[in-house]
Structures are given as structure tokens and as C-alpha cells.
Motif scaffolding. Structure first.
Motif, PDB file in Angstrom:
ATOM      1  N   TRP A 102       0.865  -1.174   0.000  1.00 18.04           N
ATOM      2  CA  TRP A 102       0.000   0.000   0.000  1.00 18.04           C
ATOM      3  C   TRP A 102       0.905   1.227   0.000  1.00 18.04           C
ATOM      4  CZ3 TRP A 102      -3.791   0.750   4.743  1.00 18.04           C
ATOM      5  CH2 TRP A 102      -4.588   1.893   4.548  1.00 18.04           C
ATOM      6  N   GLY A 103       0.526   2.246  -0.728  1.00 19.03           N
ATOM      7  CA  GLY A 103       1.321   3.461  -0.713  1.00 19.03           C
ATOM      8  C   GLY A 103       0.496   4.652  -1.114  1.00 19.03           C
ATOM      9  N   ASP A 104       0.988   5.842  -0.749  1.00 20.66           N
ATOM     10  CA  ASP A 104       0.295   7.064  -1.143  1.00 20.66           C
ATOM     11  C   ASP A 104       1.231   7.941  -1.962  1.00 20.66           C
ATOM     12  OD1 ASP A 104       1.267   9.551   0.801  1.00 20.66           O
ATOM     13  OD2 ASP A 104       1.461   7.605   1.780  1.00 20.66           O
ATOM     14  N   SER A 105       0.662   8.614  -2.967  1.00 12.11           N
ATOM     15  CA  SER A 105       1.396   9.531  -3.849  1.00 12.11           C
ATOM     16  C   SER A 105       2.562   8.791  -4.509  1.00 12.11           C
ATOM     17  CB  SER A 105       1.841  10.761  -3.056  1.00 12.11           C
ATOM     18  OG  SER A 105       2.231  11.803  -3.914  1.00 12.11           O
TER      19      SER A 105
ATOM     20  N   PHE B  56      -7.699   4.829  -4.686  1.00  9.70           N
ATOM     21  CA  PHE B  56      -8.431   5.988  -4.169  1.00  9.70           C
ATOM     22  C   PHE B  56      -7.750   7.261  -4.665  1.00  9.70           C
ATOM     23  CE2 PHE B  56      -9.962   2.927  -1.071  1.00  9.70           C
ATOM     24  CZ  PHE B  56     -11.229   3.383  -0.734  1.00  9.70           C
ATOM     25  N   HIS B  57      -8.569   8.247  -5.054  1.00  6.60           N
ATOM     26  CA  HIS B  57      -7.992   9.520  -5.518  1.00  6.60           C
ATOM     27  C   HIS B  57      -9.035  10.618  -5.345  1.00  6.60           C
ATOM     28  CE1 HIS B  57      -4.549  10.890  -8.331  1.00  6.60           C
ATOM     29  NE2 HIS B  57      -5.045  11.971  -7.723  1.00  6.60           N
ATOM     30  N   GLY B  58      -8.608  11.774  -4.870  1.00  6.13           N
ATOM     31  CA  GLY B  58      -9.484  12.918  -4.761  1.00  6.13           C
ATOM     32  C   GLY B  58      -9.618  13.646  -6.086  1.00  6.13           C
ATOM     33  N   ASN B  59     -10.833  14.131  -6.407  1.00  8.73           N
ATOM     34  CA  ASN B  59     -11.016  14.766  -7.719  1.00  8.73           C
ATOM     35  C   ASN B  59     -10.670  16.262  -7.706  1.00  8.73           C
ATOM     36  OD1 ASN B  59     -13.258  15.809  -6.373  1.00  8.73           O
ATOM     37  ND2 ASN B  59     -14.660  15.488  -8.105  1.00  8.73           N
ATOM     38  N   LYS B  60     -10.108  16.738  -6.574  1.00 10.67           N
ATOM     39  CA  LYS B  60      -9.565  18.096  -6.527  1.00 10.67           C
ATOM     40  C   LYS B  60      -8.092  18.056  -6.102  1.00 10.67           C
ATOM     41  CE  LYS B  60     -11.787  21.704  -5.310  1.00 10.67           C
ATOM     42  NZ  LYS B  60     -12.530  22.768  -4.569  1.00 10.67           N
ATOM     43  N   ASP B  61      -7.417  17.006  -6.520  1.00 13.60           N
ATOM     44  CA  ASP B  61      -5.999  16.838  -6.177  1.00 13.60           C
ATOM     45  C   ASP B  61      -5.174  17.881  -6.918  1.00 13.60           C
ATOM     46  OD1 ASP B  61      -3.297  15.907  -5.910  1.00 13.60           O
ATOM     47  OD2 ASP B  61      -4.050  13.893  -5.512  1.00 13.60           O
ATOM     48  N   ARG B  62      -4.482  18.724  -6.163  1.00 11.96           N
ATOM     49  CA  ARG B  62      -3.710  19.810  -6.764  1.00 11.96           C
ATOM     50  C   ARG B  62      -2.284  19.406  -7.118  1.00 11.96           C
ATOM     51  NH1 ARG B  62      -4.134  24.349  -2.364  1.00 11.96           N
ATOM     52  NH2 ARG B  62      -4.013  22.497  -1.026  1.00 11.96           N
TER      53      ARG B  62
ATOM     54  N   GLY C 289     -14.318  15.974  -3.994  1.00 13.22           N
ATOM     55  CA  GLY C 289     -13.957  17.167  -3.243  1.00 13.22           C
ATOM     56  C   GLY C 289     -12.659  17.060  -2.470  1.00 13.22           C
ATOM     57  N   ALA C 290     -11.979  15.899  -2.522  1.00 11.41           N
ATOM     58  CA  ALA C 290     -10.751  15.706  -1.747  1.00 11.41           C
ATOM     59  C   ALA C 290      -9.528  16.197  -2.513  1.00 11.41           C
ATOM     60  CB  ALA C 290     -10.572  14.240  -1.382  1.00 11.41           C
ATOM     61  N   ASP C 291      -8.576  16.708  -1.765  1.00  4.74           N
ATOM     62  CA  ASP C 291      -7.292  17.165  -2.307  1.00  4.74           C
ATOM     63  C   ASP C 291      -6.295  16.003  -2.257  1.00  4.74           C
ATOM     64  OD1 ASP C 291      -5.251  18.800  -3.289  1.00  4.74           O
ATOM     65  OD2 ASP C 291      -5.223  20.154  -1.575  1.00  4.74           O
ATOM     66  N   HIS C 292      -5.025  16.342  -2.189  1.00  4.51           N
ATOM     67  CA  HIS C 292      -3.956  15.346  -2.199  1.00  4.51           C
ATOM     68  C   HIS C 292      -3.762  14.781  -0.796  1.00  4.51           C
ATOM     69  CE1 HIS C 292      -0.558  13.441  -4.179  1.00  4.51           C
ATOM     70  NE2 HIS C 292       0.233  13.790  -3.169  1.00  4.51           N
ATOM     71  N   GLY C 293      -4.465  13.716  -0.480  1.00  2.26           N
ATOM     72  CA  GLY C 293      -4.336  13.073   0.814  1.00  2.26           C
ATOM     73  C   GLY C 293      -5.125  13.759   1.909  1.00  2.26           C
ATOM     74  N   GLN C 294      -4.602  13.641   3.139  1.00  2.95           N
ATOM     75  CA  GLN C 294      -5.187  14.222   4.340  1.00  2.95           C
ATOM     76  C   GLN C 294      -6.418  13.436   4.816  1.00  2.95           C
ATOM     77  OE1 GLN C 294      -3.338  16.574   5.879  1.00  2.95           O
ATOM     78  NE2 GLN C 294      -1.913  16.496   4.163  1.00  2.95           N
ATOM     79  N   ALA C 295      -7.221  14.063   5.658  1.00  6.33           N
ATOM     80  CA  ALA C 295      -8.247  13.385   6.446  1.00  6.33           C
ATOM     81  C   ALA C 295      -9.252  12.545   5.645  1.00  6.33           C
ATOM     82  CB  ALA C 295      -9.001  14.406   7.306  1.00  6.33           C
ATOM     83  N   PRO C 296      -9.733  13.001   4.458  1.00  6.13           N
ATOM     84  CA  PRO C 296     -10.761  12.198   3.773  1.00  6.13           C
ATOM     85  C   PRO C 296     -10.339  10.762   3.459  1.00  6.13           C
ATOM     86  CG  PRO C 296     -10.662  14.402   2.837  1.00  6.13           C
ATOM     87  CD  PRO C 296      -9.496  14.288   3.768  1.00  6.13           C
ATOM     88  N   PHE C 297      -9.028  10.505   3.380  1.00  2.35           N
ATOM     89  CA  PHE C 297      -8.557   9.161   3.035  1.00  2.35           C
ATOM     90  C   PHE C 297      -8.426   8.251   4.251  1.00  2.35           C
ATOM     91  CE2 PHE C 297      -7.411  11.836  -0.458  1.00  2.35           C
ATOM     92  CZ  PHE C 297      -7.611  11.043  -1.570  1.00  2.35           C
ATOM     93  N   TRP C 298      -8.701   8.797   5.445  1.00  2.00           N
ATOM     94  CA  TRP C 298      -8.497   8.019   6.663  1.00  2.00           C
ATOM     95  C   TRP C 298      -9.748   7.981   7.534  1.00  2.00           C
ATOM     96  CZ3 TRP C 298      -4.236   5.235   6.371  1.00  2.00           C
ATOM     97  CH2 TRP C 298      -3.228   5.686   5.511  1.00  2.00           C
ATOM     98  N   THR C 299     -10.900   8.193   6.931  1.00  2.00           N
ATOM     99  CA  THR C 299     -12.153   8.108   7.677  1.00  2.00           C
ATOM    100  C   THR C 299     -12.498   6.643   7.945  1.00  2.00           C
ATOM    101  OG1 THR C 299     -13.492   8.002   5.665  1.00  2.00           O
ATOM    102  CG2 THR C 299     -13.000  10.206   6.565  1.00  2.00           C
ATOM    103  N   PRO C 300     -13.332   6.369   8.935  1.00  7.30           N
ATOM    104  CA  PRO C 300     -13.752   4.979   9.164  1.00  7.30           C
ATOM    105  C   PRO C 300     -14.374   4.337   7.927  1.00  7.30           C
ATOM    106  CG  PRO C 300     -14.326   6.336  11.048  1.00  7.30           C
ATOM    107  CD  PRO C 300     -13.829   7.282   9.995  1.00  7.30           C
TER     108      PRO C 300
END
Length: 308
Positions: A148-151, A249-255, A283-294
Motif C-alpha cells: 500500500w502506498g500514497d502519492s 483511491f484519488h481525490g477529484n480536486k488533487d492539486r 472534493g478531496a485534495d492530495h491526501g489528508q483526512a478524507p482518506f483516513w475516515t472509518p
């Protein structure tokens, strides 16, 4: 005043050790709950390459709570634009998976300023083999390993999952030390670095000193498409070879890493008949809280459990 006799210490197991009979007026009692693992962190050197030590940051459920059974392993590659990583950046988030009954190993790779692609992929494979060799120590079930990895770590994870038999992307002999990753989780990783500036972005992805330029040796990405395509996981998808299931997983507002990068990877895997699930986080950007919700972590756990 007469004192009670001393009691000599003895080596008594927890199960045989008596409960204290001492009490106090007003004392309240809560029954001890052993249902959740108690996790510890350990830093381990797994390799020495290009003049630097490479480490794993392990998050390990304690033996007392897991009763010495073997557990699935999550090999996690943190993102860093392929530069120096912070292995502690997601300890809190990944600790939740250790509490869910996984061994987690956060992988350090060589930064691109020290070793260009494919060093990062090679390092993740070396880390995998180190953990397999030390599976007994860490209670790892070697038949249940996912990456598993991010970015940039998501890119590395994808490359590992797609290049089991690529000797050019391996520092060890794959015939003698094969990989057996059961699944790949890619959080907003780059795919085709030559196309990253074809979508809106706050970053320059083409110049020699850009993260992508440094990845392929400090050169202009657009002017060196052959090098860029060697780092494109799509080019390692083959219909007639085994590919572990992918979860993207990917946010559609990733800058930073345009959303379309994951669309490319999803379409390529799907068109080749591979198992792949893709979630847009609206509405999610590059990582952060939305990717770690329950909700998201439950999806990830179900995917891992199903694949292993």
C-alpha cells in the motif's frame, strides 16, 4: 508493629498469577478488556544501499493480545515526491490497522536525489524479502502480504505489484526469492509522469528539477519520454501474466497528482481483465483526512481481508 513476611519473587505466568485481594473503600472496578491489540513501534534497518541505511518503521500488535498467531502484513510506502520520506507521518493513521490485527511495516526507499528510478521499486522489494526472512520474529503470515502506498509511494506500490518477474527492477534474484504480494492499494499515485501537466496542477512536473524529472535522473520529462515510460506502471500490465487485485483511491480536486492519473491506471487494468476497484473521493485534495475516515478504512480492510 509486626509486618507480614516477605514473599520471594518467582517466575509465574500471567494466567497463574493471582489477583490481588487488597481493596479500599470507595474503589471502583472495571473489568480488563483484552479484545483490542496493544501495539508497539520498532525501527529496523533492512538494507544499506548507495551509502545510506534504509529503515522500516514497524507497528506490531503485541504477542499477549494476538496470542502468538501469524498476522497479515501491510507493507506501506509513504509518499514524498520520491524525495526523503518521513516515516512517522502516518503512524497514527496506520496504527489503526495494527489495532485491526495487521503487522504494518512502513518502508523507506532511497530518495531520487541519491538514486533515480527504479531504486525505489527495488528497495520496496528488498524490504519485502527482509520481512519474509524475519517473519517468525514479527508474527507475519507470509501468505498474506499486501503493499500500500500514497502519492509517490502509491506509484512504487503499483510498480511492485506489476513487476514480480522484472529482473531490471530487482536487486535480488526473483527466481530464488520470489515475491507474492496478494493485493495493491494505491492512494493517489502518479501513473504517466509525462502527462501530469496535461491537467490542472499547482506543481511543475516536466523540468529536470521537478520531482518527476529527478525521478528519471534529473532530466526534462517531456524530452525524455522513453525514460518516463519505464516508470509508467501501465507498461507492465500484461493480459497473460498474474496481477494482484488493485484498490485505487484519488481525490477529484488533487492539486499535486491530477485525478486523471488514477483514471489511466484503472482503465488500463480494467481493459486488461484485471481485478481493480476505483473510488473517487469527491472534493478531496492530495491526501489528508478524507482518506483516513472509518468509511474508507473499512473499505480498505474488507478489500485486504478478501484478497488474503
Amino acid at each position: 508493629m509486626k509486618f507480614p513476611p516477605f514473599i520471594e519473587p518467582s517466575n509465574i505466568t500471567f494466567n497463574d498469577f493471582p489477583e490481588s485481594g487488597a481493596s479500599a473503600e470507595g474503589m471502583r472496578v472495571i473489568q480488563a478488556d483484552f479484545s483490542r491489540p496493544y501495539c508497539k513501534i520498532e525501527k529496523v534497518q533492512y538494507a544499506y544501499k548507495s551509502g545510506i541505511s534504509l529503515y522500516l518503521k514497524m507497528i506490531i500488535p503485541s504477542q499477549c493480545t494476538v496470542q502468538a498467531r501469524k498476522l497479515p502484513l501491510i507493507l506501506y510506502v509513504p509518499g514524498s515526491a520520491w524525495l526523503k520520506q518521513d516515516l512517522d507521518s502516518k503512524l497514527l493513521q496506520l496504527g489503526q490497522f495494527s489495532e485491526r490485527g495487521f503487522v504494518v511495516a512502513i518502508v523507506e526507499y532511497r530518495p531520487s536525489t541519491i538514486a533515480a528510478f527504479p531504486a525505489q521499486v527495488k528497495d520496496a522489494k528488498t524490504a519485502y524479502r527482509y520481512l519474509v526472512a524475519h517473519a517468525e520474529k514479527y508474527s507475519i503470515d507470509t501468505d498474506k502480504i499486501v503493499i500500500w502506498g500514497d502519492s509517490s509511494g502509491g506509484h512504487t506500490a503499483s510498480m511492485v505489484g506489476l513487476t514480480f518477474d522484472e529482473q531490471a527492477l530487482d536487486d535480488e534474484c526473483p527466481v530464488e526469492q520470489p515475491l507474492s504480494v496478494k493485493a495493491v492499494i494505491n492512494y493517489y499515485g502518479p501513473t504517466d509522469i509525462s502527462k501530469m501537466n496535461q491537467e490542472p496542477s499547482t506543481c511543475e512536473h516536466r523540468l529536470p528539477d521537478s520531482p518527476e524529472g529527478l525521478l528519471i535522473g534529473g532530466v526534462n520529462v517531456v524530452d525524455n519520454d522513453a525514460l518516463a515510460q519505464k516508470a509508467n506502471p501501465i507498461n507492465y500490465i500484461h493480459q497473460d501474466s498474474f496481477t494482484p487485485p488493485f484498490l485505487i483511491f484519488h481525490g477529484n480536486k488533487d492539486r499535486i497528482v491530477p485525478f486523471g492519473q488514477s483514471v489511466m491506471l484503472f482503465d488500463a487494468l480494467k481493459n486488461a481483465g484485471k481485478k481493480v476497484d476505483f473510488y473517487q473521493l469527491k472534493g478531496a485534495d492530495h491526501g489528508q483526512a478524507p482518506f483516513w475516515t472509518p468509511q474508507v478504512l473499512d473499505i480498505v480492510e474488507r478489500f485486504i481481508r478478501h484478497c488474503t
